[in-house]
Scaffold this motif. Structure first.
Motif, PDB file in Angstrom:
ATOM      1  N   TRP A 152      -6.927  -2.193   0.605  1.00 27.83           N
ATOM      2  CA  TRP A 152      -6.979  -2.629   2.002  1.00 27.83           C
ATOM      3  C   TRP A 152      -7.906  -3.834   2.151  1.00 27.83           C
ATOM      4  O   TRP A 152      -7.624  -4.764   2.925  1.00 27.83           O
TER       5      TRP A 152
ATOM      6  N   LEU B 160       0.797  -1.212   0.000  1.00 23.77           N
ATOM      7  CA  LEU B 160       0.000   0.000   0.000  1.00 23.77           C
ATOM      8  C   LEU B 160       0.837   1.274   0.000  1.00 23.77           C
ATOM      9  O   LEU B 160       0.429   2.289  -0.565  1.00 23.77           O
TER      10      LEU B 160
ATOM     11  N   THR C 255      -5.057   4.633   3.777  1.00 22.46           N
ATOM     12  CA  THR C 255      -3.619   4.718   4.077  1.00 22.46           C
ATOM     13  C   THR C 255      -3.267   6.083   4.656  1.00 22.46           C
ATOM     14  O   THR C 255      -2.641   6.179   5.716  1.00 22.46           O
TER      15      THR C 255
ATOM     16  N   ASN D   1       0.337   3.879  -3.087  1.00 21.59           N
ATOM     17  CA  ASN D   1      -0.019   5.277  -2.890  1.00 21.59           C
ATOM     18  C   ASN D   1       1.046   6.213  -3.437  1.00 21.59           C
ATOM     19  O   ASN D   1       0.726   7.281  -3.984  1.00 21.59           O
TER      20      ASN D   1
ATOM     21  N   ASP E 114      -7.547   2.854  -3.004  1.00 22.46           N
ATOM     22  CA  ASP E 114      -6.801   2.516  -1.790  1.00 22.46           C
ATOM     23  C   ASP E 114      -7.649   1.662  -0.855  1.00 22.46           C
ATOM     24  O   ASP E 114      -7.181   0.665  -0.293  1.00 22.46           O
TER      25      ASP E 114
END
Length: 367
Positions: free
Chosen positions: A110, A84, A273, A88, A106
């Protein structure tokens, strides 16, 4: 594991109350939500959602979320959704700004990470604090008497936190705050949320007129500097929301003693995040938080629950259950309110599955 395809779906979310109104005459009848599916070469799919509060609240709008995914999506094919930080970083390099566009992607990653690990997202975000999460109810802007009656009704349903939508005519807003405060019971909390709607002199008038009332003041003016000047003139607890959209504004607010509570909206920060980074910074600094998003359905509600449930209770001011405001379910498995509280799912990932009706109508595909 690699991302092989990103698919987006558009979902209308009509309101149970028919209309949601806040400062400056802004109102929405049907929210336009985007559900994103991130598919992988391992057969695991993650789901996210982003739902701006119309095009006139934050620098975000529903069609823009989908247009942004068309632009960003091709840059993510072949990326590992479990990494992650790298994901990002790539999103931020490939598309400057537009945090809300990245949020659903995002969130979906997750969801994938939780499914791969066999753990609910809240455990990956820091663990489960307490048995459940205290919720607030937003009270749409209406006449003082109607808003007070709404507070009474929702209190009967179990809510103990109430966010009054003010930011209109100052004289009427003073009446709204007094009327709502008059129906509260011990242990209740009232927030007067102007959503940037007052000028500085109007905000000063209101906070001075309600000095005798136990009420939080939230984001009275558009700019950070205006809000800070009002903060310095009132004894009321102070909440900042729209002014705080990243770590630098958050640190500035802490240094200036600009707020007692900060509103962490998932899509405002760009996904779970970055929202987690802001949350963890607040925990380190001792700043209480409202943990939520701009709007959404079941998938956003699930993400809020995981972020909130993984936050230490003393700094968890409140959260909200957007899926209880709307008439359409866009997923199964989302937390459901019980007596003004909800709990994050114990299932792997976000614990939600989009409904067949949602998945039947993709509006874009990137592969």
């Amino acid at each position: 594991m690699k991302i092989t395809r990103i698919v987006a779906y558009q979902v209308d979310l009509p309101l149970k109350e028919g209309r949601y109104a806040w400062s400056g005459g802004k109102a929405v009848d049907v929210f336009d939500s985007t559900v994103v599916a991130v598919e992988t070469d391992s057969g695991i799919t993650g789901y996210g959602e982003v739902c701006p509060l119309g095009p006139f609240y934050l620098p975000a709008y529903a069609a823009g979320a989908r247009a942004g995914i068309v632009e960003l999506g091709p840059q993510l094919i072949g990326c590992d959704p479990r990494e992650l930080g790298q994901l990002n970083d790539r999103m931020d390099r490939c598309l400057r700004g537009h945090a809300y566009v990245k949020s659903a992607v995002d969130m979906a990653c997750w969801d994938i990470l939780g499914k791969v690990a066999g753990l609910p997202v809240c455990q990956l975000l820091g663990g489960r604090f307490g048995e459940d999460v205290l919720l607030y109810r937003a009270i749409s802007q209406r006449s003082p008497a109607e808003m007070a009656e709404n507070v009474r009704q929702y209190r009967d349903e179990g809510y103990r936190r109430f966010q009054l939508k003010v930011g209109g005519d100052p004289d009427e807003d003073i009446e709204r705050i007094r009327a709502a405060a008059g129906v509260l019971q011990p242990g209740d909390r009232l927030v007067a949320d102007a959503n940037t709607g007052w000028t500085r002199h109007e905000a000063v008038r209101v906070v001075n007129a309600v000095r005798d009332i136990d009420v939080y003041i939230e984001q009275p003016c558009l700019s950070y500097e205006e809000c800070l000047s009002v903060r310095r003139l009132t004894p009321h607890p102070f909440v900042l929301d729209e002014s705080i959209d990243g770590l630098q504004p958050l640190l500035r607010g802490h240094t200036d003693l600009a707020m007692d509570v900060v509103n962490i909206k998932i899509s405002k920060f760009g996904g779970l995040t970055h929202a987690r980074q802001a949350r963890d910074l607040c925990v380190s600094l001792g700043i209480a938080m409202t943990l939520e998003d701009s709007w959404g359905g079941d998938i956003v509600t699930a993400a809020i629950a995981h972020l909130a449930h993984s936050t230490p209770e003393p700094l968890r001011f409140t959260s909200t259950d957007f899926n209880s405001y709307v008439t359409v379910a866009n997923a199964t498995g989302a937390p459901q309110r019980e007596g003004g509280r909800f709990s994050a799912s114990g299932e792997p990932g976000l614990g939600v599955t989009p409904t067949d009706a949602v998945l039947a109508n993709p509006v874009l595909e990137v592969a």
